[in-house]
Scaffold this active site. Structure first.
Site, mmCIF file in Angstrom:
data_model
loop_
_atom_site.group_PDB
_atom_site.id
_atom_site.type_symbol
_atom_site.label_atom_id
_atom_site.label_comp_id
_atom_site.label_asym_id
_atom_site.label_seq_id
_atom_site.Cartn_x
_atom_site.Cartn_y
_atom_site.Cartn_z
ATOM 1 N N CYS A 20 -0.921 22.003 -4.413
ATOM 2 C CA CYS A 20 -1.859 21.801 -3.312
ATOM 3 C C CYS A 20 -2.897 20.751 -3.686
ATOM 4 C CB CYS A 20 -2.555 23.112 -2.946
ATOM 5 S SG CYS A 20 -3.604 23.757 -4.274
ATOM 6 N N CYS A 23 -4.912 21.225 -6.900
ATOM 7 C CA CYS A 23 -4.249 20.783 -8.128
ATOM 8 C C CYS A 23 -4.555 19.312 -8.385
ATOM 9 C CB CYS A 23 -2.737 20.969 -8.012
ATOM 10 S SG CYS A 23 -2.206 22.671 -7.738
ATOM 11 N N ASP A 427 -2.677 -20.270 7.777
ATOM 12 C CA ASP A 427 -2.401 -21.600 7.253
ATOM 13 C C ASP A 427 -1.336 -22.204 8.174
ATOM 14 O OD1 ASP A 427 -2.209 -23.799 5.344
ATOM 15 O OD2 ASP A 427 -0.260 -22.926 4.848
ATOM 16 N N ASP A 628 1.206 -19.154 2.517
ATOM 17 C CA ASP A 628 2.394 -19.098 1.676
ATOM 18 C C ASP A 628 2.323 -19.984 0.439
ATOM 19 O OD1 ASP A 628 2.591 -21.591 2.886
ATOM 20 O OD2 ASP A 628 4.788 -21.523 2.950
ATOM 21 N N ASP A 632 -3.271 -21.447 -0.902
ATOM 22 C CA ASP A 632 -3.741 -20.380 -0.010
ATOM 23 C C ASP A 632 -4.208 -19.152 -0.791
ATOM 24 O OD1 ASP A 632 -3.063 -21.815 2.335
ATOM 25 O OD2 ASP A 632 -0.976 -21.194 2.130
#
Length: 743
Positions: A20, A23, A427, A628, A632
């Protein structure tokens, strides 16, 4: 800020024995007490723990000992991309069936009462039926409860053990009174059914919960299944099948039609189509030929190919994908802090409430049996399983279904932050455009176009800029001999330069020309016309004592077919769009106008991209940056959420919180949508988890809930939370649905 870089050493543990949310809280507390541990995060759904430590200061033995001292078992996860051990559901299922069979005769008399049938098993028979349920099938509760007591903590099993033991003990005492002392009440009513049925129902709940949790890890299992065990390697003496772990970088691997690609690499022989759907979410086969990259896990459809191996094992794309998904599923969302605070004090508070219920009912009614039953009901209904499962199961289901559709979410923080995004900055090159520019026009001031092209291509030989390839291709088409370049230099955000035949030659944008004092007036009008059409203009100039403009080159980069759809879908979600590009303003504005982007930052350096993101954040916007390229990466890290195209550079992907495995900008809206849905599930789960306890505990304390109903409600709460999270598996990306309609 998108903080993906962690300073310290990470340790991943597999933890057993958690039941639970309490724990989770105790294990985290135990780990953080170890000197040198900076942070610790425990996940109930994945049964794992992650500790961030000061490098070289903490050994794995110390972490394992700390977990064991807290009453749980732990071991080092030696490989993040190995399959998680699954619970022995067959044994659990068998235990549930046996418990139900033994408990059925005990509960049957209660079911017959509404029909006017008065029937009850003798007390000693009930004792015989209930005892194996209590101490054999329920032994796990006692073991876990004893560990919790030794560690001075509390968990769900402690509540179940105390509650059912009280019911069993009371009934056993009554049987002893009636059959040995002959002083019992004589009505034959005992409470064995309460303890036996509670144990049976809790076992049933654990079994159902285990089955449901395994479904949340289906994405990991599907990815792991993509790795073949062997690869066919071409040697000097012929082809040989060898274990995959023996394949090395540089080996040539033969893949026949219908087989899975075992390694990352480049095709050096043959042509085919590859099914990459499980990796990228792309439903259509992708054409592959000599020189094209392939990824391990893809299915070779219709042609034999030979692949030069670039990466295997943990360095492969598939392994990195699995690791990213596992990290996301094991991570803890910031909203989980509320659950942690509650869980830390939950079990002690419940024990006090149960004691108060016992004393209160006994004092008011004088009926110890009734008081004890109500206290048992409080203990049973309060088990905090649902609280511990509410957040991690939703995260596992959300990140898993996203991964199947080519959206990799690095961590829970990115997932939680993404649902708040109300501005997306793009971009341009490679993100909204194809990223494969073509040379549209070459103009020389002195009319010698071939001389201009020769100098530009000579500079571009050492450049990795996307505009270099079309210049080199055009020079090759004209059979131009390239000249040697000395002292080649990259001028970030502006261009490149180098010494050619004793002259310093520069190729770059207008900013570079202005900085160097180059007069571009002779071709300024032409450049404005080209830029207004969306073309990117690069200037070639001579510096030094005889500085002068030599000419210009114009490049065109077609928009991706899905770019307009991407912007439209973001606008439908109420999200502001921005274009941040290092290209000239004319080209950037042309793209923005075509796609309907709201605002434009043009002619910006990589550092200025970061400032553009900060400017948007200063307006009160939660910003996602999509890019990408290497340039960037700073902006991706500065944004609230960085989204990298998987077709781009590794640097961009490492800086981003979300990676799109396809170069499809329409997936941006899909990524934000799945994050919103996942966060909605988290809130729903937490609401129901809390409401079960907020409503159930008072009902039990006021005598309106018997222990059997409380046990059923507790089991149902855990299963319902996991089942609600699993509804996310039905999600489909909007971009795929729209594309299928078009086709």
């Amino acid at each position: 800020m998108n903080a993906n870089v962690k300073i310290g050493q990470e340790w991943d543990l597999q933890v057993e024995g958690m039941t639970c949310a309490s724990c989770v809280a105790w294990i985290e507390k135990a780990l953080t007490k170890v000197e040198g541990v900076l942070t610790a995060s425990v996940n109930l759904a994945t049964e794992s723990a992650r500790a961030l430590t000061v490098p070289g200061q903490v050994q794995i033995e110390q972490l394992v000992s700390a977990v064991q001292a807290a009453g749980y078992d732990a071991r080092l996860k030696t490989d993040n991309v190995t399959a998680r051990p699954q619970p022995a559901t067959s044994n659990q299922g068998r235990a549930v069936v046996i418990a139900m069979v033994l408990a059925a005769p005990l509960v049957l008399p209660m079911l017959l009462l509404p029909f006017g049938i008065q029937w009850m098993l003798p007390g000693w028979v009930q004792l015989l039926l209930a005892t194996p349920v209590q101490f054999w099938l329920g032994a796990g509760f006692y073991r876990s409860a004893w560990k919790a007591i030794k560690a001075r903590s509390g968990n769900m099993d402690l509540l179940v053990a105390i509650g059912t033991s009280a019911g069993y003990g009371l009934s056993t005492f009554q049987v002893w009174q009636e059959n040995v002392l002959h002083t019992g009440h004589g009505d034959g009513h005992f409470y064995f059914e309460a303890s036996a049925v509670v144990i049976a129902l809790v076992l049933l709940g654990k079994w159902l919960e285990g089955r449901a949790k395994r479904q949340t890890t289906a994405a990991i299992a599907a990815l792991q299944a993509l790795r073949p065990d062997t690869a066919r390697v071409r040697r000097a003496d012929g082809d040989a099948d060898i274990p995959l772990n023996q394949v090395r970088v540089g080996d040539q691997v033969v893949v026949r039609p219908g087989e899975r690609v075992p390694v990352d690499g480049v095709i050096v022989q043959g042509t085919t189509h590859m099914d990459e759907s499980v990796l990228t979410g792309e439903s259509l086969p992708v054409s592959k030929q000599v020189g094209d990259r392939v990824t391990g896990g893809a299915i070779n459809q219709d042609g034999a190919v030979v692949i030069h191996t670039d990466a295997v094992g943990r360095d492969s794309t598939l392994s990195r994908i699995i690791e990213l998904v596992e990290q996301a599923q094991s991570a803890k969302a910031p909203i989980q802090r509320l659950v942690d605070k509650v869980s830390a004090v939950f079990v002690p508070v419940v024990l006090l409430l149960a004691l108060a219920t016992l004393i209160g009912w006994w004092t008011l009614t004088g009926d110890l049996q009734l008081a004890l039953l109500n206290a048992i009901a409080v203990l049973v209904i309060a088990c905090p399983c649902a609280l511990g499962l509410a957040t991690p199961t939703a995260i596992m289901a959300g990140t898993g279904v996203a991964a199947r559709h080519g959206i990799l979410i690095r961590d829970a923080q990115a997932l939680e932050m993404a649902h708040r995004v109300n501005a997306v900055a793009f971009d341009k090159t490679g993100t909204l455009t194809q990223g494969k520019p073509t040379l549209i026009d070459v103009r020389a001031v002195e009319g010698d176009v071939e001389r201009l092209l020769q100098q530009a291509a000579s500079l571009q030989v050492s450049s990795e800029h996307p505009l270099a390839r079309p210049v080199l291709d055009e020079a090759a088409r004209h059979h131009l001999a390239l000249q040697p370049v000395d002292a080649f230099k990259v001028l970030p955000g502006r261009g490149i330069g180098g010494w050619i035949a004793g002259e310093w030659i520069m190729l770059g944008n207008r900013r570079l020309m202005e900085e160097e004092g180059i007069d571009v007036s002779k071709q300024y009008g032409l450049s404005k016309t080209l830029e207004s059409r969306g073309y990117t203009v690069s200037w070639l100039a001579r510096s030094g004592s005889s500085k002068s403009l030599l000419g210009l080159l114009a490049f065109g980069d077609a928009l991706k077919d899905t770019a307009a759809d991407a912007i439209e879908q973001l606008h439908r979600l109420g999200i502001v769009t921005t274009l941040i590009s290092g290209d000239n303003r004319g080209s950037a504005n042309a793209v923005a106008n075509t796609l309907g982007i709201d605002s434009v930052y043009a002619e910006v350096l990589p550092a200025e991209k970061v400032q553009a993101v900060v400017d948007l954040q200063a307006q009160g916007l939660v910003v996602a940056m999509v890019g990408d390229g290497i340039n960037d990466a700073p902006a991706l890290a500065a944004a609230d959420v960085g989204i990298a195209m998987g077709t781009g550079t590794d640097v961009a992907m490492h800086a981003a919180g979300i990676t799109l495995m396809r170069g499809n900008p329409a997936l941006v809206a899909d990524a934000l949508e799945i994050s919103r849905r996942t966060y909605r599930k988290i809130r729903q789960n937490l609401f129901w988890a809390f409401i079960y306890n907020v409503v159930g505990i008072p009902l039990a304390a006021f005598g309106l809930l018997n222990p059997m109903v409380a046990g059923a409600a507790m089991a149902f709460s855990s299963v319902s939370v996991v089942a609600n999270a699993l509804l996310l598996k039905r999600w489909k990306p909007g971009s795929d649905q729209r594309q299928s309609k078009i086709m």
